[in-house]
Enzyme design. Structure first.
Site, PDB file in Angstrom:
ATOM      1  N   CYS A  36       0.044  -5.420  -3.040  1.00  0.00           N
ATOM      2  CA  CYS A  36       0.384  -6.711  -2.267  1.00  0.00           C
ATOM      3  C   CYS A  36       1.387  -6.241  -1.146  1.00  0.00           C
ATOM      4  O   CYS A  36       2.088  -5.157  -1.349  1.00  0.00           O
ATOM      5  CB  CYS A  36       1.251  -7.795  -3.314  1.00  0.00           C
ATOM      6  SG  CYS A  36       1.714  -9.079  -2.282  1.00  0.00           S
ATOM      7  N   GLY A  37       1.239  -6.753  -0.124  1.00  0.00           N
ATOM      8  CA  GLY A  37       2.411  -6.328   1.113  1.00  0.00           C
ATOM      9  C   GLY A  37       3.731  -6.470   0.600  1.00  0.00           C
ATOM     10  O   GLY A  37       4.791  -5.998   1.199  1.00  0.00           O
TER      11      GLY A  37
END
Length: 158
Positions: A36-37
């Protein structure tokens, strides 16, 4: 009045963990993901764990694959990633759902205690719930809130 101590969760290694084990501690409960970012927040979460664990604090990580399939790994893969990439020492639990019909009972409770931007639904990975020493949810923070931004709030509860 119910508290988080009324729930049990399965650890990443498959052990049933009564959350009563954390009674008397300040907790930061986070739904996590490895792709995930926001994944670099593991670094900040671990910094909080190391700084405040001696004072009665713990981060509890709950991997979740409901947002963009960003946590596809097995328990072993998740554990290895968190350990090798971010040197995570805080407790990680088995992958769970946080929204929908199969949402873990702990997350149904947390969402009922503190709603967010989308009502009770969890918006994305790395939503954070801060819990006081009595097991009650004090606040909910969006994924964009960095772990570092929670230091003053955590210190006030310690």
């Amino acid at each position: 009045m119910p508290s988080i101590y009324d729930f049990t969760a399965t650890s990443l290694t498959g052990e049933a963990v009564p959350l009563k084990r954390y009674e008397g501690q300040v907790l930061l409960i986070v739904n996590t993901a490895s792709a995930c970012g926001f994944t670099p927040q593991y670094r900040g979460l671990e910094a909080l764990q190391r700084a405040y664990a001696p004072k009665g604090f713990a981060v509890l990580g709950f991997p979740c694959n409901q947002f963009g399939a960003q946590e596809p790994g097995t328990a072993d893969e998740i554990g290895a990633f968190c350990s090798s990439k971010y040197d995570v020492t805080f407790p990680l639990f088995a992958k769970i759902d946080v929204n929908g019909a199969d949402a873990h009972p702990l997350y149904r409770f947390l969402k009922g205690e503190k709603t967010g931007l989308l009502g009770s639904a969890i918006k994305w990975n790395f939503t954070k719930f801060l819990v006081d020493r009595t097991g009650h949810v004090v606040s909910r923070h969006a994924p964009t809130t960095t772990p570092e931004a929670l230091r003053k709030e955590i210190e006030a509860l310690l």
